[in-house]
Design a protein around this motif. Structure first.
Motif, short mmCIF file in Angstrom:
data_model
loop_
_atom_site.label_atom_id
_atom_site.label_comp_id
_atom_site.label_asym_id
_atom_site.label_seq_id
_atom_site.Cartn_x
_atom_site.Cartn_y
_atom_site.Cartn_z
N ARG A 148 4.95 -37.29 -49.72
CA ARG A 148 5.28 -38.40 -48.81
C ARG A 148 4.08 -39.34 -48.70
O ARG A 148 2.95 -38.90 -48.54
N ASP A 177 10.03 -26.80 -55.40
CA ASP A 177 10.21 -28.20 -55.01
C ASP A 177 8.92 -28.65 -54.32
O ASP A 177 8.49 -28.03 -53.34
N THR A 223 7.44 -31.85 -52.39
CA THR A 223 7.80 -33.13 -51.76
C THR A 223 6.53 -33.87 -51.39
O THR A 223 5.68 -33.35 -50.65
N GLU A 238 8.66 -41.60 -50.89
CA GLU A 238 8.77 -40.16 -51.13
C GLU A 238 9.07 -39.89 -52.59
O GLU A 238 9.80 -40.64 -53.25
N VAL A 291 9.84 -36.34 -55.25
CA VAL A 291 10.09 -34.90 -55.31
C VAL A 291 9.94 -34.42 -56.75
O VAL A 291 10.51 -35.02 -57.68
#
Length: 409
Positions: free
Chosen positions: A196, A192, A194, A255, A257
């Motif tokens: 931002r 994963d 992520t 955000e 992902v």
């Protein structure tokens, strides 16, 4: 091909047993009914039973009746018991009675094969040593029932000199065997990433840090880890399978992902890919004023067969069923198997038993899909039951014969 007579005579009995397990599939760490069935059979045949390892695992211990000098040689055989969280589309009588659960990988057959071998060996204990029958939960879905049993002390309580397991293989001719020394199956790993940034109005991107743009660049750059930063002879696959970001047409999300999987046949290659992924996940977003982080989950390591045990298991197959039925150089398989955890600790081999075109001939209705693993039309081929059980018995007998023939130090 010569089957053991009493195993062949019990074919109908073990077919019924296998189909009973198929009709009552249980998911990872929920194999209570299956474990009860296994334990009851083992106890009825006079095999010592231990339960609770890996929550629902069962271990049968069979001791030979002959005296030996020195430490007793011990061989372990493993079968997996769990089903898959998927629907079954078959219409035969033993189809799953539990919607959303199915034995779509043949673990019902693996369990019945090992039970058939245990029954015969329990009635023919003329050897000096021990055989451990490991009925394991939770192989599917990265749940690592093998690791759970090991963490519960399996290899300390029931040590073994060598360990073996098998898996049915649709597409490999019915009753044929496949072996491969060294890396035979891939590692399985999930990631994963992520990203931002700063959300904003889609009409004013200059006031935002656009995580969608960063994510799009990230997907392309991740592929360079395979095409430009890895030795081409080191096989690896990196697949992005999910991108999640945003909820509205006119809003730049703050955000994003990215999710996916990495598979390799070497832990060293995996270490390098993870290290480069982490650097990329953290540095690429900074170019645009954002931040990024990587969460990397290693599920199953590569399955690496030991040379000596693989040669031994291959030779037993050739002697039992004929060289024409044995492939000693099966292609590497991209799937993963938690038997790899055992092979990190104990010499052994994981082999394949041909399922033919896919399994039970009642499954071949017109218009149904291919009878492949993890397919809703799959069914284990019951013709393999006496073949697999005979093979396990001959392997155990050859193991003890080899131990007796070895010079004593």
């Amino acid at each position: 091909m010569t089957l053991i007579a009493d195993i062949a005579a019990a074919h109908e009995q073990f077919t019924a047993l296998r189909r009973d397990i198929h009709a009552h599939p249980e998911l990872a760490f929920e194999e209570h009914r299956t474990a009860d069935l296994v334990a009851e059979r083992l106890e009825a045949w006079g095999i010592e039973v231990h339960r609770g390892l890996g929550r629902t695992g069962v271990v049968g211990v069979l001791r030979g009746t002959r005296a030996g000098s020195g430490p007793l040689p011990t061989i372990a055989l493993r079968a997996d018991m769990d089903a898959l969280p998927m629907p079954e589309h078959n219409r035969f009588a033993h189809a799953s009675r539990h919607p959303g659960r199915m034995h779509g990988c043949g673990h019902d057959g693996h369990t019945a094969i090992l039970l058939g071998a245990a029954r015969h060996l329990a009635a023919h204990r003329d050897f000096a040593g021990r055989a451990h029958f490991i009925f394991q939960p939770a192989e599917e879905g990265g749940n690592a029932g093998a690791r759970a049993m090991i963490e519960d002390g399996l290899l300390e309580r029931f040590p073994c000199d060598e360990i073996y397991g098998l898996h049915n293989m649709p597409g490999l001719p019915e009753g044929h065997f496949g072996f491969r020394k060294g890396p035979a199956m891939a590692s399985s790993n999930r990631f994963d990433i992520t990203i931002r940034g700063t959300g904003g109005h889609a009409a004013q991107p200059h006031k935002a840090v656009d995580t969608i743009v960063i994510a799009a660049q990230m997907v392309g750059q991740l592929q360079t880890l395979i095409s430009r930063h890895r030795n081409p002879i080191d096989v690896a696959v990196l697949s992005v399978t999910q991108i999640h970001a945003g909820d509205a047409y006119n809003v730049l999300p703050g955000e994003a992902v990215i999710r996916g999987t990495v598979r390799t046949y070497s832990t060293a290659v995996l270490d390098d890919i993870e290290s480069r992924m982490r650097r990329m996940a953290e540095l690429l977003p900074q170019v645009h004023g954002g931040t990024g982080e990587l969460h990397f989950h290693r599920a199953y390591p590569p399955l690496v067969n030991w040379d000596g045990p693989t040669d031994f298991a291959l030779q037993v197959a050739r002697e039992t069923f004929g060289a024409e039925r044995v492939d000693g150089n099966m292609p590497q398989h991209g799937g993963a198997e938690d038997f790899s955890f055992y092979l990190e600790r104990v010499p052994g081999c994981y082999l394949f038993l041909g399922n033919g075109e896919g399994g039970h001939r009642e499954a071949q209705y017109e218009g149904m899909g291919p009878c492949e693993l993890h397919n809703p039309h799959y069914d284990f081929n019951d013709a393999l039951l006496p073949i697999g059980s005979t093979y396990w018995v001959r392997l155990v007998q050859a193991f003890f014969a080899r131990q007796e023939a070895a010079p004593q130090s």
